[in-house]
Scaffold this motif. Structure first.
Motif, mmCIF file in Angstrom:
data_model
loop_
_atom_site.group_PDB
_atom_site.id
_atom_site.type_symbol
_atom_site.label_atom_id
_atom_site.label_comp_id
_atom_site.label_asym_id
_atom_site.label_seq_id
_atom_site.Cartn_x
_atom_site.Cartn_y
_atom_site.Cartn_z
ATOM 1 N N VAL A 95 0.840 -1.208 0.000
ATOM 2 C CA VAL A 95 0.000 0.000 0.000
ATOM 3 C C VAL A 95 0.872 1.254 0.000
ATOM 4 C CG1 VAL A 95 -1.622 1.344 1.377
ATOM 5 C CG2 VAL A 95 -2.000 -1.097 1.057
ATOM 6 N N ALA A 96 1.929 1.264 0.817
ATOM 7 C CA ALA A 96 2.825 2.412 0.869
ATOM 8 C C ALA A 96 3.502 2.637 -0.481
ATOM 9 C CB ALA A 96 3.871 2.213 1.965
ATOM 10 N N GLN A 97 3.950 1.542 -1.112
ATOM 11 C CA GLN A 97 4.605 1.679 -2.410
ATOM 12 C C GLN A 97 3.622 2.103 -3.494
ATOM 13 O OE1 GLN A 97 6.590 -2.222 -2.726
ATOM 14 N NE2 GLN A 97 8.531 -1.135 -2.574
ATOM 15 N N ALA A 98 2.399 1.602 -3.458
ATOM 16 C CA ALA A 98 1.395 1.970 -4.464
ATOM 17 C C ALA A 98 1.100 3.464 -4.418
ATOM 18 C CB ALA A 98 0.119 1.165 -4.234
ATOM 19 N N ALA A 99 1.088 4.027 -3.225
ATOM 20 C CA ALA A 99 0.846 5.463 -3.099
ATOM 21 C C ALA A 99 1.967 6.251 -3.760
ATOM 22 C CB ALA A 99 0.721 5.839 -1.622
ATOM 23 N N VAL A 100 3.200 5.778 -3.630
ATOM 24 C CA VAL A 100 4.329 6.457 -4.254
ATOM 25 C C VAL A 100 4.283 6.298 -5.773
ATOM 26 C CG1 VAL A 100 6.843 6.555 -4.397
ATOM 27 C CG2 VAL A 100 5.740 6.173 -2.190
ATOM 28 N N VAL A 101 3.910 5.102 -6.250
ATOM 29 C CA VAL A 101 3.782 4.881 -7.695
ATOM 30 C C VAL A 101 2.792 5.854 -8.305
ATOM 31 C CG1 VAL A 101 2.967 3.259 -9.450
ATOM 32 C CG2 VAL A 101 4.469 2.456 -7.637
ATOM 33 N N ALA A 108 9.629 0.889 -12.458
ATOM 34 C CA ALA A 108 10.375 -0.078 -11.657
ATOM 35 C C ALA A 108 9.690 -0.277 -10.306
ATOM 36 C CB ALA A 108 11.814 0.402 -11.452
ATOM 37 N N LEU A 109 9.272 0.832 -9.682
ATOM 38 C CA LEU A 109 8.580 0.726 -8.401
ATOM 39 C C LEU A 109 7.211 0.073 -8.586
ATOM 40 C CD1 LEU A 109 8.707 1.308 -5.403
ATOM 41 C CD2 LEU A 109 7.682 3.547 -5.840
ATOM 42 N N LEU A 110 6.571 0.318 -9.752
ATOM 43 C CA LEU A 110 5.297 -0.344 -10.033
ATOM 44 C C LEU A 110 5.477 -1.855 -10.078
ATOM 45 C CD1 LEU A 110 2.321 -0.415 -10.885
ATOM 46 C CD2 LEU A 110 3.081 -0.089 -13.259
ATOM 47 N N GLY A 111 6.536 -2.305 -10.780
ATOM 48 C CA GLY A 111 6.800 -3.740 -10.839
ATOM 49 C C GLY A 111 7.062 -4.312 -9.467
ATOM 50 N N ASP A 112 7.834 -3.586 -8.658
ATOM 51 C CA ASP A 112 8.134 -4.060 -7.309
ATOM 52 C C ASP A 112 6.872 -4.110 -6.457
ATOM 53 O OD1 ASP A 112 10.003 -4.934 -5.357
ATOM 54 O OD2 ASP A 112 9.906 -2.956 -4.424
ATOM 55 N N THR A 113 5.989 -3.126 -6.635
ATOM 56 C CA THR A 113 4.736 -3.094 -5.872
ATOM 57 C C THR A 113 3.845 -4.273 -6.239
ATOM 58 O OG1 THR A 113 4.822 -0.672 -5.786
ATOM 59 C CG2 THR A 113 2.700 -1.707 -5.313
ATOM 60 N N VAL A 114 3.775 -4.574 -7.531
ATOM 61 C CA VAL A 114 2.980 -5.720 -7.977
ATOM 62 C C VAL A 114 3.526 -7.013 -7.390
ATOM 63 C CG1 VAL A 114 2.315 -7.093 -9.992
ATOM 64 C CG2 VAL A 114 2.186 -4.608 -10.093
ATOM 65 N N HIS A 115 4.855 -7.131 -7.353
ATOM 66 C CA HIS A 115 5.464 -8.334 -6.778
ATOM 67 C C HIS A 115 5.104 -8.471 -5.307
ATOM 68 C CE1 HIS A 115 8.770 -7.564 -10.011
ATOM 69 N NE2 HIS A 115 7.670 -8.045 -10.533
ATOM 70 N N VAL A 187 10.560 7.879 -4.192
ATOM 71 C CA VAL A 187 10.701 6.552 -4.806
ATOM 72 C C VAL A 187 11.807 5.762 -4.112
ATOM 73 C CG1 VAL A 187 11.359 5.334 -6.915
ATOM 74 C CG2 VAL A 187 9.829 7.299 -7.047
ATOM 75 N N ALA A 188 12.933 6.446 -3.842
ATOM 76 C CA ALA A 188 14.037 5.781 -3.166
ATOM 77 C C ALA A 188 13.616 5.308 -1.768
ATOM 78 C CB ALA A 188 15.233 6.726 -3.064
ATOM 79 N N ALA A 189 12.880 6.140 -1.064
ATOM 80 C CA ALA A 189 12.423 5.756 0.281
ATOM 81 C C ALA A 189 11.470 4.563 0.215
ATOM 82 C CB ALA A 189 11.735 6.951 0.949
ATOM 83 N N ALA A 190 10.587 4.560 -0.801
ATOM 84 C CA ALA A 190 9.644 3.451 -0.961
ATOM 85 C C ALA A 190 10.392 2.156 -1.274
ATOM 86 C CB ALA A 190 8.646 3.757 -2.057
#
Length: 375
Positions: A95-101, A108-115, A187-190
């Protein structure tokens, strides 16, 4: 049950599992006495039986049905508890990463969030498998429902494969349609949050999975660990974007895809081995050593081990004195099973068959079964 066999459990007409272990008063074995019914040479095993009694004092071990079922149920409960906790941790991370995406547009962060989201959702089929595995065996499913855990492992492998396809497709699309990454520090923090959450979950799942013998849970932990390192890879994409390299983000997305394919290979191999009844050869060696130390066992014949979910079962033939009575052979079989339960981690049941040592000129009684043998 034939006189030459000693099985650890059987089921009544309602499918409930019993574990009488053969210790009944009508066999002249008061209470939990193991020495009753042993052959005349059993006094040579007095030291062996005394060592078992000391082991019972240091680590209580009973053959009552509740004592045999409870450890298995507890292992399933630990697996379920592990899944719930890791699901919560990965859910918060995703959820935290999706907000940043949403505000940065980082592929790249989207792919990581999906994973991370997919890794969290793999807890669902695995949790269902653990719940099913706690159900008692029935006359239709005589070995219980432990195989549901292996099916969940297959579902995890397919989930990893789907994640790799999605990440690769998204990265390739962004290569042909570059888009600047915004809010790079966020993005880096996420990415750091993603790594921390995944690595904690990976350690937790792998540790518990190995302790309870669940290949599916270990595979799920490996998946989480890879997602953790791909989160760190997102940092590289953010760093490249900060330096003005617009393609850094999709290139890192492709690197994540490659990493996922590698973990897919490892997880698929682990689950495939479990489905195909592969076993660690060291467990076989341990079982053979334990059987050879049992008084009355002259040799160890065919020995088979198999995982049913995270529970281990054994089938073994041991050679005993050909002049021993049925009752004496059964007593040796009981001791053999007892030794296996103490020596082999994760073993919950064993079927021990006692073969008489061959006499000169005697025809092998197993020849009648030769035409049923499958190569």
């Amino acid at each position: 049950m034939s006189a030459g066999h000693h099985g650890h459990s059987h089921q009544d007409e309602h499918g409930h599992e019993h574990h009488d272990h053969g210790h009944r008063q009508d066999r002249g074995a008061p209470g939990h006495e193991h020495g009753a019914g042993h052959p005349p040479h059993a006094h040579h095993g007095l030291r062996h039986r005394l060592s078992h009694r000391v082991a019972h004092l240091l680590k209580p071990h009973s053959h009552a049905s509740t004592d045999k079922v409870d450890p298995a149920l507890e292992s399933s409960a630990r697996g379920i508890r592990t899944l719930w906790i890791s699901l919560a941790v990965l859910g918060v991370t995703a959820v935290a990463q999706a907000a940043v995406v949403a505000v940065s547009g980082s592929v790249a962060l989207l792919g990581d969030t999906v994973h991370n989201a997919a890794d969290a959702l793999t807890a669902v089929p695995l949790g269902i498998a653990f719940v099913l595995g706690r159900r008692a065996a029935t006359r239709r499913f005589t070995y219980g429902y432990g195989r549901a855990e292996d099916l969940a492992g297959l579902a995890i492998v397919l989930t990893i494969a789907a994640s790799a396809v999605f990440a690769g497709w998204t990265a390739i699309d962004r290569l042909f349609a570059p888009r600047p990454v915004e809010h790079i520090p966020i993005v880096a923090a996420a990415a750091v949050i993603g790594f921390a959450g995944n690595e904690w979950v990976a350690r937790y799942r792998i540790r518990v999975g190995r302790e309870i013998g669940s290949a599916a849970l270990v595979a799920d932990g490996l998946h989480a660990r890879t997602d953790g390192f791909t989160s760190l890879a997102v940092l590289l994409g953010a760093g490249g974007a900060a330096l003005g390299w617009q393609l850094a983000d999709p290139v890192v997305g492709l690197a994540i895809t490659v990493a996922l394919l590698l973990v897919l290979r490892d997880a698929a191999r682990e689950v495939f081995r479990r489905v195909m009844d592969a076993i660690d050869p060291e467990l076989v060696d341990t079982a053979e050593r334990a059987l050879r130390e049992v008084p009355g066992v002259q040799a160890v014949g065919e020995l088979r081990l198999r995982w049913i979910g995270h529970r281990l079962r054994a089938e073994v033939a041991v050679v005993v004195d050909g002049e021993a009575s049925v009752r004496q052979a059964h007593g040796i079989a009981v001791e053999a099973e007892h030794a296996l339960l103490h020596a082999v981690p994760g073993l919950t049941a064993a079927l021990v068959h006692a073969d008489p040592s061959p006499a000169p000129g005697e025809t092998d009684p197993h020849l009648a079964l030769a035409h049923h043998t499958v190569a």
